[in-house]
Design an enzyme around this catalytic site. Structure first.
Site, PDB file in Angstrom:
ATOM      1  N   ASP A   1       1.184   1.655   3.756  1.00 22.85           N
ATOM      2  CA  ASP A   1       0.559   1.204   2.515  1.00 22.85           C
ATOM      3  C   ASP A   1      -0.947   1.007   2.695  1.00 22.85           C
ATOM      4  O   ASP A   1      -1.566   1.647   3.538  1.00 22.85           O
ATOM      5  CB  ASP A   1       1.262  -0.060   2.005  1.00 22.85           C
ATOM      6  CG  ASP A   1       1.305  -1.163   3.055  1.00 22.85           C
ATOM      7  OD1 ASP A   1       0.422  -1.205   3.935  1.00 22.85           O
ATOM      8  OD2 ASP A   1       2.225  -1.989   2.995  1.00 22.85           O
ATOM      9  N   SER A   2      -1.523   0.112   1.916  1.00 24.19           N
ATOM     10  CA  SER A   2      -2.979  -0.074   1.945  1.00 24.19           C
ATOM     11  C   SER A   2      -3.497  -0.585   3.287  1.00 24.19           C
ATOM     12  O   SER A   2      -4.631  -0.297   3.659  1.00 24.19           O
ATOM     13  CB  SER A   2      -3.409  -1.025   0.832  1.00 24.19           C
ATOM     14  OG  SER A   2      -2.766  -2.281   0.973  1.00 24.19           O
ATOM     15  N   PHE A   3      -2.683  -1.331   4.025  1.00 19.91           N
ATOM     16  CA  PHE A   3      -3.141  -1.773   5.348  1.00 19.91           C
ATOM     17  C   PHE A   3      -3.347  -0.569   6.261  1.00 19.91           C
ATOM     18  O   PHE A   3      -4.232  -0.558   7.103  1.00 19.91           O
ATOM     19  CB  PHE A   3      -2.153  -2.760   5.975  1.00 19.91           C
ATOM     20  CG  PHE A   3      -2.208  -4.124   5.362  1.00 19.91           C
ATOM     21  CD1 PHE A   3      -3.301  -4.946   5.587  1.00 19.91           C
ATOM     22  CD2 PHE A   3      -1.184  -4.577   4.557  1.00 19.91           C
ATOM     23  CE1 PHE A   3      -3.368  -6.203   5.017  1.00 19.91           C
ATOM     24  CE2 PHE A   3      -1.236  -5.833   3.985  1.00 19.91           C
ATOM     25  CZ  PHE A   3      -2.334  -6.646   4.210  1.00 19.91           C
TER      26      PHE A   3
END
Length: 109
Positions: free
Chosen positions: A26-28
């Site tokens: 995901d965004s991490f």
């Protein structure tokens, strides 16, 4: 010329085929190469020994990532290692698109 051929031969020796480490999540994961983040540190650790390939999807929950994963892995060169980081968006209830996954959807095994 002869010197260009010699330089090309030398450069080929310096660039052997390296294994690929794919970072998927995901965004991490997507922001993993920003200053001081984990993907950059991993790339520095494997400098000149492995190539780091980043596939991060901001806002995706684990169910959506599971749908995308087969297409991402369908490449001519299979990665030697895939690091999957997901789940941080599974409990999100707000925003334009909720990524929340209800508790019964998760396995307790």
């Amino acid at each position: 010329s002869g010197s260009q051929r010699a330089m090309a031969k030398f450069a080929k020796k310096l660039q052997p085929l390296r294994p690929t480490i794919m970072l998927f999540g995901d965004s991490f994961t997507q922001r993993g190469f920003q200053s001081g983040q984990w993907a950059g540190r991993l790339a520095a650790h494997y400098d000149r020994t492995a190539d780091i390939l980043l596939r991060g999807y901001n806002g995706y929950n684990s169910a959506w990532l599971r749908e995308v994963l087969p297409a991402v892995l369908d490449s001519p060169t299979a990665p030697a290692l895939v690091v999957i980081q997901c789940g941080t968006n599974d409990s999100v209830k707000c925003g334009p698109v909720s990524g929340r996954i209800p508790r019964p959807h998760h396995s307790t095994a």
